[in-house]
Design an enzyme around this catalytic site. Structure first.
Site, PDB file in Angstrom:
ATOM      1  N   LYS A   5     -11.634   4.162  17.430  1.00  0.00           N
ATOM      2  CA  LYS A   5     -11.321   4.805  16.142  1.00  0.00           C
ATOM      3  C   LYS A   5     -12.486   4.642  15.176  1.00  0.00           C
ATOM      4  O   LYS A   5     -12.814   5.554  14.412  1.00  0.00           O
ATOM      5  CB  LYS A   5     -10.025   4.214  15.569  1.00  0.00           C
ATOM      6  N   GLY A  64       0.853  -1.197   0.000  1.00  0.00           N
ATOM      7  CA  GLY A  64       0.000   0.000   0.000  1.00  0.00           C
ATOM      8  C   GLY A  64       0.879   1.234   0.000  1.00  0.00           C
ATOM      9  O   GLY A  64       1.412   1.595   1.051  1.00  0.00           O
ATOM     10  N   ASN A 118      -8.360   2.120   8.108  1.00  0.00           N
ATOM     11  CA  ASN A 118      -9.560   2.721   8.688  1.00  0.00           C
ATOM     12  C   ASN A 118     -10.659   1.669   8.736  1.00  0.00           C
ATOM     13  O   ASN A 118     -10.746   0.822   7.852  1.00  0.00           O
ATOM     14  CB  ASN A 118     -10.053   3.853   7.781  1.00  0.00           C
ATOM     15  N   GLY A 165       1.372   4.461   4.049  1.00  0.00           N
ATOM     16  CA  GLY A 165       2.416   3.499   3.664  1.00  0.00           C
ATOM     17  C   GLY A 165       3.764   4.178   3.473  1.00  0.00           C
ATOM     18  O   GLY A 165       4.787   3.716   3.988  1.00  0.00           O
TER      19      GLY A 165
HETATM   20  O1  PAF Z   1     -10.452   9.013   7.855  1.00  0.00           O
HETATM   21  C1  PAF Z   1     -10.011  10.095   8.244  1.00  0.00           C
HETATM   22  O2  PAF Z   1      -9.969  11.116   7.546  1.00  0.00           O
HETATM   23  C2  PAF Z   1      -9.431  10.174   9.647  1.00  0.00           C
HETATM   24  O3  PAF Z   1      -9.402   8.870  10.177  1.00  0.00           O
HETATM   25  C3  PAF Z   1     -10.151  11.141  10.603  1.00  0.00           C
HETATM   26  C4  PAF Z   1      -9.851  10.773  12.008  1.00  0.00           C
HETATM   27  C5  PAF Z   1     -11.646  11.159  10.373  1.00  0.00           C
HETATM   28  C6  PAF Z   1      -9.589  12.517  10.452  1.00  0.00           C
HETATM   29  O4  PAF Z   1      -9.800  13.114   9.228  1.00  0.00           O
END
Ligand code: PAF
Length: 308
Positions: A189, A10, A108, A15
């Site tokens: 998160k 990545g 994410n 990365g």
């Molecule tokens: O995905 C994102 O952009 C980030 O994880 C976050 C925490 C929302 C900040 O922009």
């Protein structure tokens, strides 16, 4: 600390950020790219104030080339930093040859690990980071915000080995914290991404605008559904903790555009299936209702369906 051969899959902003700092710490980095041919590149890392430029060289390997497959034999550690929906196809060509090698999934959202067909002894770690980074071009990454990284075991390895890997990362880009229960950090998160990402994408705004009154009912609804879910899953996170961390991230990243706002703006597939979509699916399995998360999920699906 002995120098390691580390494969990064990545070559987006996160990365290349890790590639840069791990090279600086003395490790040998091989970064798999879908777009570049195998070569050694000069890479510049710009700090957020734009004043400090650091230069390093690391090796780019072309995705699925013979030299890439040959290089796998010497790899000590793999870090996967692709989008959540790319993890399965990105790892598939290599996973058999890497069956004894620890793999860290850093992305994410949640649930990408469930898409992988893993041997039970395959060592896997899950990680989450709050570093901000932007890829400026093939040779330059901007470190937009200093953050922290949490890591823990998903399967197939001892705490001793996981802590050794944590030390490798900590030595390169601190702070990196080893968590005995990484799920708690991942859910925290996830809640931040559920509250911020879809709303900023739908309203095409910066994170900071979500402090406005008009968004509070949706943010509170999203977080209240997630806290009911985490309670049922025995994750030690309550509504107030989630609300406080979302308020903090909105303030700290006020001028940033979220990753989903960027994906939707540039008509790319988003990570919605692994963010609000993951919450909706987990809740359904427990007969919980999540109308706020579902509404955001469906709104992003509608936007994505308009891309050619
Ligand atoms: O995905 C994102 O952009 C980030 O994880 C976050 C925490 C929302 C900040 O922009």
């Amino acid at each position: 600390m002995t120098n390691k051969n580390i494969l990064i899959i990545g070559n987006g902003a996160i990365g290349t950020l890790w590639a840069h700092y791990l090279t600086q710490a003395g490790h040998h980095i091989h970064l798999i790219s879908r777009r570049q041919s195998s070569q050694t590149i000069d890479h510049t890392l710009l700090q957020h104030d734009g004043e400090l430029a650091l230069n390093q060289q690391f090796r780019i390997l072309e995705h699925q080339s013979t030299s890439t497959l040959n290089a796998l034999a010497n790899i000590d550690l793999v870090l996967v930093t692709t989008k959540s929906y790319q993890i399965k196809p990105a790892l598939a060509p290599y996973i058999k040859q890497l069956q004894h090698c620890p793999i860290i999934l850093l992305h994410n959202g949640m649930g990408a690990i469930d898409t992988l067909d893993l041997a039970s002894r395959q060592p896997i770690l899950l990680a989450t980071t709050s570093h901000g980074a932007l890829r400026q071009d093939a040779h330059t990454t901007l470190h937009t915000g200093q953050g922290k990284t949490m890591i823990g075991i998903a399967q197939g390895m001892s705490e001793h080995d996981a802590k050794m890997i944590t030390a490798v990362l900590e030595n390169a880009l601190p702070p990196v914290t080893y968590c005995t229960d990484i799920n708690q950090a991942l859910w925290q998160k996830l809640a931040i991404n559920c509250a911020i990402n879809a709303l900023t994408a739908i309203n095409n705004c910066r994170n900071g605008e979500l402090a406005q009154q008009q968004y509070q009912a949706t943010i509170n609804g999203v977080l209240s559904e997630i806290s009911q879910l985490t309670q049922r899953l025995n994750i030690a996170l309550n509504y107030q903790q989630l609300r406080d961390s979302v308020t903090e991230v909105i303030a700290l990243t006020a001028t940033n555009f979220s990753s989903m706002q960027q994906d939707i703006k540039y008509k790319r597939r988003s990570e919605i299936e692994y963010i609000n979509g993951y919450v909706v699916r987990q809740a359904k399995a427990l007969n919980l209702k999540t109308p706020f998360n579902e509404q955001l999920y469906l709104a992003i699906k509608v936007l994505e369906s308009q891309f050619s």
